[in-house]
Design an enzyme around this catalytic site. Structure first.
Site, short mmCIF file in Angstrom:
data_model
loop_
_atom_site.label_atom_id
_atom_site.label_comp_id
_atom_site.label_asym_id
_atom_site.label_seq_id
_atom_site.Cartn_x
_atom_site.Cartn_y
_atom_site.Cartn_z
N ARG A 57 -1.23 -0.18 -22.00
CA ARG A 57 -0.59 0.99 -21.42
C ARG A 57 -1.52 2.18 -21.23
O ARG A 57 -1.54 2.81 -20.17
CB ARG A 57 0.61 1.44 -22.29
CG ARG A 57 1.88 0.72 -21.99
CD ARG A 57 2.70 0.59 -23.23
NE ARG A 57 2.05 -0.34 -24.13
CZ ARG A 57 2.25 -1.65 -24.11
NH1 ARG A 57 3.11 -2.17 -23.30
NH2 ARG A 57 1.58 -2.46 -24.92
N THR A 58 -2.29 2.51 -22.27
CA THR A 58 -3.10 3.73 -22.17
C THR A 58 -4.14 3.58 -21.05
O THR A 58 -4.25 4.45 -20.18
CB THR A 58 -3.78 4.02 -23.52
OG1 THR A 58 -2.77 4.10 -24.51
CG2 THR A 58 -4.55 5.34 -23.48
N LYS B 254 -25.63 -4.74 -27.83
CA LYS B 254 -27.06 -4.74 -28.21
C LYS B 254 -27.33 -3.68 -29.27
O LYS B 254 -28.48 -3.49 -29.67
CB LYS B 254 -27.92 -4.44 -26.98
CG LYS B 254 -27.77 -5.42 -25.85
CD LYS B 254 -28.67 -4.98 -24.69
CE LYS B 254 -28.48 -5.84 -23.46
NZ LYS B 254 -29.14 -5.25 -22.28
N ARG C 84 -11.34 5.32 -26.14
CA ARG C 84 -10.59 4.75 -27.27
C ARG C 84 -11.59 4.06 -28.19
O ARG C 84 -12.38 3.24 -27.74
CB ARG C 84 -9.53 3.74 -26.81
CG ARG C 84 -8.93 2.99 -27.97
CD ARG C 84 -7.73 2.17 -27.60
NE ARG C 84 -6.57 3.00 -27.38
CZ ARG C 84 -5.34 2.51 -27.17
NH1 ARG C 84 -5.13 1.21 -27.17
NH2 ARG C 84 -4.32 3.32 -26.98
N HIS D 153 -3.61 10.17 -31.43
CA HIS D 153 -3.47 9.56 -30.09
C HIS D 153 -2.72 10.60 -29.26
O HIS D 153 -1.53 10.48 -28.98
CB HIS D 153 -2.69 8.26 -30.22
CG HIS D 153 -2.67 7.40 -28.98
ND1 HIS D 153 -3.08 7.85 -27.74
CD2 HIS D 153 -2.30 6.11 -28.81
CE1 HIS D 153 -2.95 6.87 -26.87
NE2 HIS D 153 -2.47 5.80 -27.49
C1 NCD Z 1 -0.60 2.48 -29.63
C2 NCD Z 1 -2.02 2.66 -30.13
O1 NCD Z 1 -2.97 2.14 -29.54
O2 NCD Z 1 -2.15 3.37 -31.13
N1 NCD Z 1 -0.55 1.84 -28.37
C3 NCD Z 1 -0.44 2.60 -27.25
O3 NCD Z 1 -1.36 3.30 -26.89
N2 NCD Z 1 0.74 2.61 -26.60
C4 NCD Z 1 0.31 1.85 -30.59
C5 NCD Z 1 -0.05 0.51 -31.15
O4 NCD Z 1 -1.04 -0.11 -30.78
O5 NCD Z 1 0.74 0.05 -31.98
#
Ligand code: NCD
Length: 317
Positions: A59-60, A88, A109, A140
């Site tokens: 999703r992100t 590397k 991320r 997040h």
């Molecule tokens: C979340 C995350 O990556 O923290 N996912 C997301 O971005 N919707 C939640 C998760 O992974 O459980």
């Protein structure tokens, strides 16, 4: 304002230091965008967004991609370390320096706490904003924005709410950011429920002591369900458990069964950042309270609003 550490550009590292006004301005813009998303195709024409994902994401990453495409920009990036020079041994800061040269904004991320701040410090020198798409179990921020957007959409307010949070309070970064976000708007009460080994981290609990948020431990789901306006469920963050045995011990401890929802208020909304594992059975999806897929879709509008704001602040490009 959202400007930590005297940075030159407005990086989005966490919700903790964002003001209510800044958050509300993003939500307001996102509501306008949701009404007519095709109106914005020239906004970021010619701009490039880097998507640098050291951890798995659906999703992100894809909603950021959808957002920049809908704003007329393009993306480059990677969705795992495989095939990059990180394999590397290249460092986070060198990778960010490269991306700052190749693009106008970086979504990052990374599994380490503090990674977004480090990346911001590096990219700031080049006038390129960094947006955290999740830094370890810490924060997040963009998930919290779409979470509260969805709450405002359905409840028309962000204060005076009873919010139940269930699942992995210890390692879930979405919960940390959501709690900071809700604390900005005042008079919200949080009922929390988790396995004892997955309680809120001490550092987060300490930070929440000084904000405007009432935290109440619930004994069971049935104990709190009738009071809730929002039920926020998370999966156990298996990949962050130091001991896989512990995961096996606690998995499946909380499930939102359809029956229990009979005691809920008619305007309760059920949210989940997704992905789900077994916390919400598929049979719940057809209930009117199930809003998690609409919530995920709202990620596009909130991220469009955020990119518009952050990338137009870009000083050097
Ligand atoms: C979340 C995350 O990556 O923290 N996912 C997301 O971005 N919707 C939640 C998760 O992974 O459980």
């Amino acid at each position: 304002m959202n400007n930590e550490n005297n940075f030159k550009v407005p990086h989005i590292i966490g919700i903790k230091n964002m003001t209510e006004d800044y958050i509300q301005s993003i939500l307001d813009e996102a509501f306008l965008i949701k009404r007519n998303p095709s109106k914005y195709t020239e906004e970021l024409k010619g701009k490039i967004l880097s998507l640098a994902f050291w951890e798995a994401s659906t999703r992100t990453r894809l909603s950021f991609e959808s957002a920049i495409l809908r704003l007329g920009g393009r993306t480059l990036g990677f969705s795992s370390q495989v095939g990059t020079s990180i394999e590397k041994g290249e460092s986070l800061s060198d990778t960010i320096t490269m991306l700052a040269g190749y693009s106008d904004c970086i979504v990052l991320r990374h599994p380490r706490r503090g990674s977004a701040k480090l990346a911001a410090r590096v990219a700031d020198k080049y006038g390129v904003p960094v947006i955290s798409g999740g830094s370890g179990s810490q924060e997040h921020p963009t998930q919290a924005l779409l979470d509260i957007f969805t709450i405002q959409e359905f409840h028309h307010r962000l204060s005076g709410l009873n919010v139940g949070i269930v699942g992995d309070l210890r390692y879930s970064r979405t919960i940390s950011s959501l709690l900071f976000a809700l604390s900005k708007f005042g008079r919200n009460t949080i009922y929390y429920l988790s396995h004892p080994s997955l309680k809120l981290q001490e550092e987060l609990e300490y930070d929440l002591n000084s904000v405007d948020l009432e935290l109440t431990k619930a004994e069971s789901l049935s104990d709190m369900i009738g009071d809730l306006d929002v039920l926020y469920v998370t999966r156990l963050q298996k990949e962050r458990f130091p001991d896989p045995m512990l995961y096996n011990k606690v998995k499946g401890s909380y499930q939102i069964q359809k029956d229990i929802l009979k005691a809920a208020k008619s305007d309760l909304i059920i949210l989940h950042p997704l992905p789900r594992v077994d916390e919400i059975p598929y049979s719940v999806d057809s209930l009117p309270q199930a809003k998690y897929f609409e919530q995920a879709k709202n990620g596009v509008y909130t991220r469009m609003a955020l990119l518009k704001k952050v990338m137009k602040f870009n000083l050097n490009k």
